[in-house]
Design an enzyme around this catalytic site. Sequence first.
Site, PDB file in Angstrom:
ATOM      1  N   ASP A  13     -40.650  16.845  31.975  1.00  0.00           N
ATOM      2  CA  ASP A  13     -41.155  16.321  33.445  1.00  0.00           C
ATOM      3  C   ASP A  13     -41.078  14.923  33.554  1.00  0.00           C
ATOM      4  O   ASP A  13     -41.025  13.957  32.299  1.00  0.00           O
ATOM      5  CB  ASP A  13     -42.414  16.934  33.898  1.00  0.00           C
ATOM      6  CG  ASP A  13     -42.865  16.546  35.080  1.00  0.00           C
ATOM      7  OD1 ASP A  13     -42.220  16.500  36.279  1.00  0.00           O
ATOM      8  OD2 ASP A  13     -44.148  15.803  35.286  1.00  0.00           O
ATOM      9  N   ASP A  15     -42.733  12.513  36.375  1.00  0.00           N
ATOM     10  CA  ASP A  15     -43.849  11.681  36.857  1.00  0.00           C
ATOM     11  C   ASP A  15     -45.199  12.406  36.034  1.00  0.00           C
ATOM     12  O   ASP A  15     -45.566  13.409  36.126  1.00  0.00           O
ATOM     13  CB  ASP A  15     -44.030  12.104  38.299  1.00  0.00           C
ATOM     14  CG  ASP A  15     -43.027  11.575  39.388  1.00  0.00           C
ATOM     15  OD1 ASP A  15     -42.737  10.542  39.090  1.00  0.00           O
ATOM     16  OD2 ASP A  15     -42.428  12.380  40.144  1.00  0.00           O
TER      17      ASP A  15
END
Length: 222
Positions: A13, A15
């Site tokens: 991922d 963020d």
Amino acid sequence: MIANNVIKACIFDLDGVIVDTAHYHFLAWKRLANELGIDLTIEDNERLKGVSRLDSLEIILNLRGISLPTEEKERLANKKNSWFVDYVLRMSPDEIFPGVKQLIHELKKQNIKIGLASSSKNAKTVIHLLQIENEFDAIVDGTMIRYSKPDPEIFILAASKLGVEPQHCLVFEDAEAGVEAALAAGMKCVGIGSANQLGKADIVISKTGEFNIATLQQLSTV
Ligand code: G6P
Ligand code: MG
């Protein structure tokens, strides 16, 4: 024959896992919420992580039972995004979390493929600013998916672009919705953050840079 659980790809991922843009999302949502007379707490914000822009706005409006016409919701979501992009454009490559680049290089030395799976439509801008876009063998962002996390779509798509079956993929996630999505995709998951929030993950560490090859090998044998 390769054992069912050997890790052949790591899917990150963005963020909150590679860089602290999760904080920028929070600041921008908090500013918008304040304009609407809503106090957005850090706890409320956990529910927004990994969730698409419009779904995040819906969660915030639901805190006060507010319902708005679609056009108004789009206007508010665009406003939040312009604040978020202002923060992002001021970022420099040294904002990448410590140890993340080194980790990616170590994984590559072990012949592990590297994927990015972010629900953000700004993901490509962020990795360009961090000068890491060439590190990934496959990238899936918010413009390429129909359903956001906790739906497994994003991880299934990333695995298929990498040419690796889900059971051989390990996901790095800081969002509860993201951990759920990874597990629903049939993958293993490293939670980045607190065990209270991310207890469903196979292991939880507080920072991405803490992960190492020994832990990878342990996860490949359980
Ligand atoms: C990521 C973040 C979420 C954000 C979503 C959409 O998943 O964790 O907080 O809402 O991306 O981002 P975007 O940049 O498209 O608004
Ligand atoms: Mg995240």
